[in-house]
Design an enzyme around this catalytic site. Sequence first.
Site, PDB file in Angstrom:
ATOM      1  N   TYR A  64      -6.651  29.623  67.558  1.00 50.19           N
ATOM      2  CA  TYR A  64      -6.092  28.838  68.664  1.00 50.19           C
ATOM      3  C   TYR A  64      -7.261  28.162  69.368  1.00 50.19           C
ATOM      4  O   TYR A  64      -8.281  28.816  69.631  1.00 50.19           O
ATOM      5  CB  TYR A  64      -5.332  29.728  69.662  1.00 50.19           C
ATOM      6  CG  TYR A  64      -3.860  29.421  69.637  1.00 50.19           C
ATOM      7  CD1 TYR A  64      -3.402  28.173  70.045  1.00 50.19           C
ATOM      8  CD2 TYR A  64      -2.930  30.345  69.173  1.00 50.19           C
ATOM      9  CE1 TYR A  64      -2.056  27.855  69.994  1.00 50.19           C
ATOM     10  CE2 TYR A  64      -1.584  30.035  69.114  1.00 50.19           C
ATOM     11  CZ  TYR A  64      -1.156  28.783  69.523  1.00 50.19           C
ATOM     12  OH  TYR A  64       0.169  28.464  69.471  1.00 50.19           O
ATOM     13  N   GLU A  66      -6.792  25.516  72.128  1.00 45.51           N
ATOM     14  CA  GLU A  66      -6.294  24.537  73.110  1.00 45.51           C
ATOM     15  C   GLU A  66      -7.446  24.093  74.005  1.00 45.51           C
ATOM     16  O   GLU A  66      -8.341  24.875  74.325  1.00 45.51           O
ATOM     17  CB  GLU A  66      -5.166  25.148  73.933  1.00 45.51           C
ATOM     18  CG  GLU A  66      -3.905  25.276  73.103  1.00 45.51           C
ATOM     19  CD  GLU A  66      -2.796  26.032  73.817  1.00 45.51           C
ATOM     20  OE1 GLU A  66      -3.014  26.478  74.954  1.00 45.51           O
ATOM     21  OE2 GLU A  66      -1.724  26.169  73.217  1.00 45.51           O
ATOM     22  N   ASP A 241      -0.880   0.570  66.538  1.00 45.04           N
ATOM     23  CA  ASP A 241      -0.670   1.683  65.607  1.00 45.04           C
ATOM     24  C   ASP A 241      -1.121   1.189  64.232  1.00 45.04           C
ATOM     25  O   ASP A 241      -0.420   0.428  63.566  1.00 45.04           O
ATOM     26  CB  ASP A 241       0.814   2.056  65.618  1.00 45.04           C
ATOM     27  CG  ASP A 241       1.141   3.182  64.642  1.00 45.04           C
ATOM     28  OD1 ASP A 241       0.272   3.537  63.834  1.00 45.04           O
ATOM     29  OD2 ASP A 241       2.279   3.685  64.703  1.00 45.04           O
ATOM     30  N   LYS A 273      -2.857   7.987  55.054  1.00 42.59           N
ATOM     31  CA  LYS A 273      -2.344   6.860  54.264  1.00 42.59           C
ATOM     32  C   LYS A 273      -3.546   6.156  53.612  1.00 42.59           C
ATOM     33  O   LYS A 273      -4.276   6.780  52.858  1.00 42.59           O
ATOM     34  CB  LYS A 273      -1.500   5.953  55.146  1.00 42.59           C
ATOM     35  CG  LYS A 273      -0.311   6.661  55.823  1.00 42.59           C
ATOM     36  CD  LYS A 273       0.555   5.659  56.501  1.00 42.59           C
ATOM     37  CE  LYS A 273       1.449   6.150  57.581  1.00 42.59           C
ATOM     38  NZ  LYS A 273       2.451   7.082  57.436  1.00 42.59           N
TER      39      LYS A 273
HETATM   40  N1  PLP Z   1       3.220   4.986  62.655  1.00 41.49           N
HETATM   41  C1  PLP Z   1       3.410   4.236  61.563  1.00 41.49           C
HETATM   42  C2  PLP Z   1       3.109   2.762  61.622  1.00 41.49           C
HETATM   43  C3  PLP Z   1       3.866   4.815  60.381  1.00 41.49           C
HETATM   44  O1  PLP Z   1       4.056   4.064  59.294  1.00 41.49           O
HETATM   45  C4  PLP Z   1       4.135   6.221  60.372  1.00 41.49           C
HETATM   46  C5  PLP Z   1       4.624   6.913  59.164  1.00 41.49           C
HETATM   47  O2  PLP Z   1       5.148   6.411  58.261  1.00 41.49           O
HETATM   48  C6  PLP Z   1       3.946   6.945  61.546  1.00 41.49           C
HETATM   49  C7  PLP Z   1       3.486   6.297  62.667  1.00 41.49           C
HETATM   50  C8  PLP Z   1       4.280   8.408  61.621  1.00 41.49           C
HETATM   51  O3  PLP Z   1       3.372   9.174  60.931  1.00 41.49           O
HETATM   52  P1  PLP Z   1       3.666  10.713  60.648  1.00 41.49           P
HETATM   53  O4  PLP Z   1       4.650  10.761  59.540  1.00 41.49           O
HETATM   54  O5  PLP Z   1       2.334  11.295  60.295  1.00 41.49           O
HETATM   55  O6  PLP Z   1       4.208  11.300  61.916  1.00 41.49           O
END
Ligand code: PLP
Length: 478
Positions: A64, A66, A241, A273
């Site tokens: 753990y 945190e 993102d 990814k």
């Molecule tokens: N953000 C984007 C643009 C994604 O394509 C994905 C997953 O496909 C996520 C967030 C979420 O990722 P996770 O599956 O690791 O929660």
Amino acid sequence: MSRNAESTAFRSALEVIRAVEPRVADAIGAELTDQRESLKLIASENYASPATLLAMGNWFSDKYAEGTVGRRFYAGCQNVDTVEALAAEHARELFGAAHAYVQPHSGIDANLVAFWAVLADRVESPALKKAQVRQVNDLTEADWFALRRELGNQRMLGMSLDAGGHLTHGFRPNISGKMFDQRSYGTDPTTGLIDYDRVAEAAREFKPLILVGGYSAYPRKVNFRILREIADSVGATFMVDMAHFAGLVAGKVFTGDFDPVPHAHIVTTTTHKSLRGPRGGMVLCQPELADQVDRGCPMVLGGPLPHVMAAKAVALAEARRPDFADYAQRIVDNAQALAEGLLSRGATLVTGGTDNHLVLIDVSGYGLTGRQAEQALLDSGIVTNRNSVPQDPNGAWYTSGIRIGTPALTTRGLGTAEMDQTAELIHTVLTQTTAGANADGTPSKAKYTLDPGLADKVAGQATDLLATYPLYPGVDLS
Ligand code: PLP
């Protein structure tokens, strides 16, 4: 690492597991066989290195931890501190970021950390200041009630789902949609490209607290400089993102206006990814958001996963090596060769091609739904996933698209010539598949017919294509 060492490591691990629950050991072995034998075109998947995989399978999982590096709520975290600090350092150096937070367990968690960091910075902190208190526990019941309402009454503008946005960018089935009042920007119906003037118009009308850039199914570059200007013009925080294309940013394929890190206030990503690390998430941000981001645990995260942070440190160290830039460029070269191969055989692609790692085929031209195409390809040894296309008449379940991506096959070593052969296999399956009918004679969105002999033949050709490029060549479990 020598091939012998990799084989010994994985064989020994399986032997230890087999002694307790042999069915788990068998499933792990079977998964390797399946992955080796399938032509994996899932745009969001990859193959992490043996070093990354092994960094996850150990006693770091027992801790753990945190808190953050040097400020833990538990004793005895010095080794966790080491790997968390290393992962964050590699992330900062790799992406040129001021701050990195490597605890998120996944992409969705990274987005939640980012949303709440922005809400804390822009809504909670001013409320505390106004009430002249240091923390939420010191607020009166009335002030706390007012703050909670204010936190739940904020706006987000992000890319629409059918244009390639992600569920976690404020859509109702996800918690982000229940937290924020969300509006979407789409793409131009003729070109399929983001129309920045329309985004600016939507931002002016809607005045979001957060403008989100990034996608999971948009096959083109995004100009983050322009999106930042739009965010600034309406006082929004700009979040990107980059879960899908982080590997292309790390490998310096996306630079200048197309690199989100210098332009965004806050950037989130997955690590598994195109970045080719362990399954997990990460947040990068400007210094002014760092303290709020570091409160991700316990704000929205449970205890960090030290074994995964160790693996993130390994994978990020790998991504800092010069050969990763070469890998990233080959991902894009392969995606473009795949797109060319499909186009030259008559396929319709959303936006007419790709600038990144993914290609979106509109399979309505073959008279199929995405669901039918996905299954027919799977029968033929080709693993893809169905995906909506812009203004999709078949909705998010059946869809009219197939999303394919090249990070995994590029890791195996396949190149542009093999991408053309892959395009031929996909085209053969899609042209030979016919949509089926329901019992009452109406067209089915799921049923289809494909000659099993042809499916087997294509699966054999896919296996032949992969034979020259063994997956995990150093791992022999026999
Ligand atoms: N953000 C984007 C643009 C994604 O394509 C994905 C997953 O496909 C996520 C967030 C979420 O990722 P996770 O599956 O690791 O929660």
